[in-house]
Write a protein that holds these residues in place. Structure first.
Motif, PDB file in Angstrom:
ATOM      1  N   GLY A 114       0.825  -1.143  -0.013  1.00 56.72           N
ATOM      2  CA  GLY A 114       0.015   0.010  -0.048  1.00 56.72           C
ATOM      3  C   GLY A 114       1.026   1.297   0.094  1.00 56.72           C
ATOM      4  O   GLY A 114       0.513   2.225  -0.862  1.00 56.72           O
ATOM      5  N   LYS A 115       1.796   1.334   0.662  1.00 58.71           N
ATOM      6  CA  LYS A 115       2.592   2.464   1.220  1.00 58.71           C
ATOM      7  C   LYS A 115       3.412   2.796  -0.313  1.00 58.71           C
ATOM      8  O   LYS A 115       3.475   3.831  -0.837  1.00 58.71           O
ATOM      9  N   ALA A 142      12.534   6.761 -11.005  1.00 61.70           N
ATOM     10  CA  ALA A 142      12.267   6.601  -9.636  1.00 61.70           C
ATOM     11  C   ALA A 142      10.968   5.780  -9.555  1.00 61.70           C
ATOM     12  O   ALA A 142      11.102   4.886  -8.751  1.00 61.70           O
ATOM     13  N   SER A 143      10.048   5.951 -10.222  1.00 62.12           N
ATOM     14  CA  SER A 143       8.844   5.255 -10.131  1.00 62.12           C
ATOM     15  C   SER A 143       9.199   4.025 -10.883  1.00 62.12           C
ATOM     16  O   SER A 143       8.467   3.017 -10.058  1.00 62.12           O
ATOM     17  N   ARG A 144       9.944   3.871 -11.845  1.00 65.87           N
ATOM     18  CA  ARG A 144      10.199   2.318 -12.196  1.00 65.87           C
ATOM     19  C   ARG A 144      11.125   1.696 -11.072  1.00 65.87           C
ATOM     20  O   ARG A 144      10.621   0.223 -10.899  1.00 65.87           O
ATOM     21  N   LEU A 145      11.883   2.103 -10.589  1.00 67.34           N
ATOM     22  CA  LEU A 145      12.504   1.402  -9.150  1.00 67.34           C
ATOM     23  C   LEU A 145      11.525   1.180  -8.121  1.00 67.34           C
ATOM     24  O   LEU A 145      11.903   0.058  -7.738  1.00 67.34           O
ATOM     25  N   GLN A 149      10.702  -2.635  -6.792  1.00 70.62           N
ATOM     26  CA  GLN A 149      10.506  -2.975  -5.274  1.00 70.62           C
ATOM     27  C   GLN A 149       9.276  -3.786  -4.905  1.00 70.62           C
ATOM     28  O   GLN A 149       9.182  -4.743  -4.161  1.00 70.62           O
ATOM     29  N   ILE A 150       8.124  -3.036  -5.657  1.00 70.47           N
ATOM     30  CA  ILE A 150       6.731  -3.707  -5.198  1.00 70.47           C
ATOM     31  C   ILE A 150       6.827  -5.127  -6.084  1.00 70.47           C
ATOM     32  O   ILE A 150       6.321  -6.104  -5.072  1.00 70.47           O
ATOM     33  N   ARG A 151       7.254  -5.223  -6.864  1.00 70.36           N
ATOM     34  CA  ARG A 151       7.334  -6.535  -7.499  1.00 70.36           C
ATOM     35  C   ARG A 151       8.144  -7.756  -6.831  1.00 70.36           C
ATOM     36  O   ARG A 151       7.638  -8.762  -6.785  1.00 70.36           O
ATOM     37  N   LYS A 152       8.977  -7.240  -6.029  1.00 74.08           N
ATOM     38  CA  LYS A 152       9.763  -8.185  -5.284  1.00 74.08           C
ATOM     39  C   LYS A 152       9.082  -8.521  -3.936  1.00 74.08           C
ATOM     40  O   LYS A 152       9.540  -9.641  -3.343  1.00 74.08           O
ATOM     41  N   LEU A 153       8.252  -7.658  -3.635  1.00 76.38           N
ATOM     42  CA  LEU A 153       7.448  -8.108  -2.322  1.00 76.38           C
ATOM     43  C   LEU A 153       7.058  -9.409  -2.168  1.00 76.38           C
ATOM     44  O   LEU A 153       6.962 -10.090  -1.206  1.00 76.38           O
ATOM     45  N   GLY A 164      13.201  -4.693   4.666  1.00 83.84           N
ATOM     46  CA  GLY A 164      14.200  -4.031   3.876  1.00 83.84           C
ATOM     47  C   GLY A 164      13.736  -3.429   2.635  1.00 83.84           C
ATOM     48  O   GLY A 164      14.168  -2.373   2.194  1.00 83.84           O
ATOM     49  N   LEU A 165      12.680  -4.201   1.881  1.00 82.89           N
ATOM     50  CA  LEU A 165      12.085  -3.492   0.770  1.00 82.89           C
ATOM     51  C   LEU A 165      11.619  -2.328   1.001  1.00 82.89           C
ATOM     52  O   LEU A 165      11.519  -1.400   0.050  1.00 82.89           O
ATOM     53  N   GLU A 166      10.676  -2.112   2.224  1.00 80.82           N
ATOM     54  CA  GLU A 166      10.074  -1.044   2.419  1.00 80.82           C
ATOM     55  C   GLU A 166      11.229   0.133   2.730  1.00 80.82           C
ATOM     56  O   GLU A 166      11.046   1.243   2.252  1.00 80.82           O
ATOM     57  N   GLY A 167      12.141   0.034   3.681  1.00 85.33           N
ATOM     58  CA  GLY A 167      13.068   0.758   3.475  1.00 85.33           C
ATOM     59  C   GLY A 167      13.780   1.387   2.372  1.00 85.33           C
ATOM     60  O   GLY A 167      14.080   2.533   2.097  1.00 85.33           O
ATOM     61  N   ASP A 168      14.216   0.482   1.328  1.00 88.53           N
ATOM     62  CA  ASP A 168      14.773   0.700   0.018  1.00 88.53           C
ATOM     63  C   ASP A 168      13.904   1.630  -0.720  1.00 88.53           C
ATOM     64  O   ASP A 168      14.231   2.537  -1.153  1.00 88.53           O
ATOM     65  N   GLY A 169      12.742   1.290  -0.605  1.00 86.16           N
ATOM     66  CA  GLY A 169      11.526   2.008  -1.311  1.00 86.16           C
ATOM     67  C   GLY A 169      11.359   3.329  -0.962  1.00 86.16           C
ATOM     68  O   GLY A 169      11.468   3.949  -1.635  1.00 86.16           O
TER      69      GLY A 169
END
Lengths: 344, 96
Positions: A114-115, A142-145, A149-153, A164-169
């Motif tokens: 969601g975030k 940036a939105s591609r990046l 991250q979302i895809r990796k979740l 970790g993914l949240e922090g990077d995102g």
């Protein structure tokens, strides 16, 4: 199938709630605004100066209909409940879910989805509105990046991976935020990175203040549905920390707080004069600044959005309440998994 | 389910007028008035039976008439609304 009962939100100051037969009447200035049969109402949430007759309170308590009193800003004041309620079961379900790593992971992941999804929307909107191609390209990048991250979740196997993914995102998102600030404001709001306790620049001071308002609203929403705001899934439990409110808040940070901060800055509603510096480099809004932000925040909460899941228009201020109910339904096992609010 | 309750209650005698008021009050407990003698009530089976029992106790079957229709879903397609009155959907967000 079990019927999901409705919640009556009373936000009009000086509204008066009374029973009439088997119905609940909401009167404003002696004029009947709404009359609802009691069998439709699962709970009543009253904001600020709302009067409820003793008969309403007693009847609701008797039927296990929760009555929640919030103050005018939406901060939790009290909940009135009868002797028997499903509350313990909901809390038990919440504690069980927190102890079940798979369920906890699912909810934590949904919060981060969601975030990041909502953060990405902010960047994409910025890219569309950017004044020069360089900014547009950086924002699109940036939105591609973020999309990555979302895809990796879904593949994140444990809470640490999700965090970790949240922090990077969050880092990608905040790095792109300065591009969303209008060029003539970038000098005053020279945001570089997120800093808190204390915020070290004006932008940080602004979003920290907004996050405080938002976490209060999320906490109220959770208390309103009977969840324990201190037991979170994404956020670790710590004494005094409203971990679940912080979980619930994630999806709302970009769309409610960050977007509002950017609007206030870009429209010039907040200027250098609205902030003050303290010793040690801390920056805070001053009284005047706080007033501007509070007013804008209350107005923002009045705006309506379409909830994609409910397919209904909902005032932004009520979104945390709606999502808290969905979270409660998830914990009770009535929904397969928690679905965060995704803007657009 | 959504049901439509319509009635004709004789108002020629004080007792009839009393029945009329009672019928309206009973219907309000289950739904909303959409026209003078027409109520829409969203109820479950138990609610329908309770309302029906209640209404039959009030009316005088020699003089009055009561009709209960059950509306088929999906309501958005089967119920059309025109004119100045807008019914409240009690299952939609209720915000005052």
């Amino acid at each position: 199938m079990r019927q999901l009962l409705n919640t009556l939100f009373v936000t009009t100051p000086n509204a008066y709630l009374r029973l009439e037969g088997e119905t609940l009447c909401v009167e404003v200035e002696r004029e009947k605004r709404l009359q609802v049969p009691l069998h439709h109402i699962g709970s009543v949430v009253a904001f600020g100066d709302v009067m409820l007759t003793p008969a309403v309170l007693r009847r609701c308590a008797q039927d296990g209909r929760g009555v929640v009193l919030l103050d005018r800003n939406g901060e939790f004041s009290a909940r009135i409940e009868g002797p028997v309620s499903g509350n313990i079961l909901l809390r038990q379900a919440q504690h069980d879910a927190a102890g079940n790593s798979l369920t906890a992971l699912g909810i934590a992941r949904a919060c981060v989805v969601g975030k990041l999804r909502n953060a990405r929307q902010i960047l994409l909107r910025g890219a569309r509105e950017a004044k020069n191609t360089e900014d547009t390209q950086s924002l699109q990048q940036a939105s591609r990046l973020l999309a990555n991250q979302i895809r990796k979740l879904p593949e994140a196997v444990d809470l640490d991976a999700v965090r970790g993914l949240e922090g990077d995102g969050a880092r990608i998102y905040f790095a792109a935020i300065p591009l969303l600030i209008r060029a003539n404001q970038r000098q005053v709001f020279n945001f570089e990175r997120r800093s808190r306790r204390p915020p070290l620049d004006r932008f940080n001071a602004l979003i920290s203040f907004l996050y405080t308002l938002l976490v209060n609203d999320c906490r109220s929403a959770l208390e309103g549905v009977g969840l324990d705001p201190q037991l979170g899934f994404l956020h670790a439990v710590r004494p005094g920390r409203p971990a679940l409110a912080l979980d619930l808040m994630e999806e709302f940070r970009p769309i409610i707080a960050d977007r509002l901060a950017l609007t206030l800055i870009n429209r010039g509603q907040l200027t250098e004069q609205n902030f003050e510096s303290r010793v040690g480099g801390a920056v805070y809004l001053n009284e005047q600044g706080r007033k501007v932000v509070l007013t804008a925040y209350q107005q923002r909460k009045q705006e309506e959005l379409t909830h994609p899941l409910l397919e209904q228009t909902v005032a932004i201020g009520l979104l945390p309440h709606v999502q808290a109910r969905l979270l409660a339904r998830t914990l009770r096992g009535e929904m397969e998994g928690y679905l965060p609010f995704l803007n657009r | 389910m959504l049901i439509l309750v319509t009635y004709d209650v004789s108002t020629e005698t004080p007792a009839g007028r009393r029945r009329l008021r009672q019928v309206a009050k009973a219907c309000l407990n289950y739904g909303q008035r959409v026209q003078k003698s027409v109520f829409e009530c969203k109820v479950d089976q138990a609610g329908l039976e309770a309302l029906q029992r209640y209404l039959l106790k009030i009316i005088c079957e020699e003089e009055d008439s009561l009709r209960i229709y059950r509306l088929t879903e999906p309501l958005e397609r089967n119920v059309q609304e025109f004119g100045k009155f807008r019914a409240v959907d009690f299952e939609a967000p209720l915000i005052v």
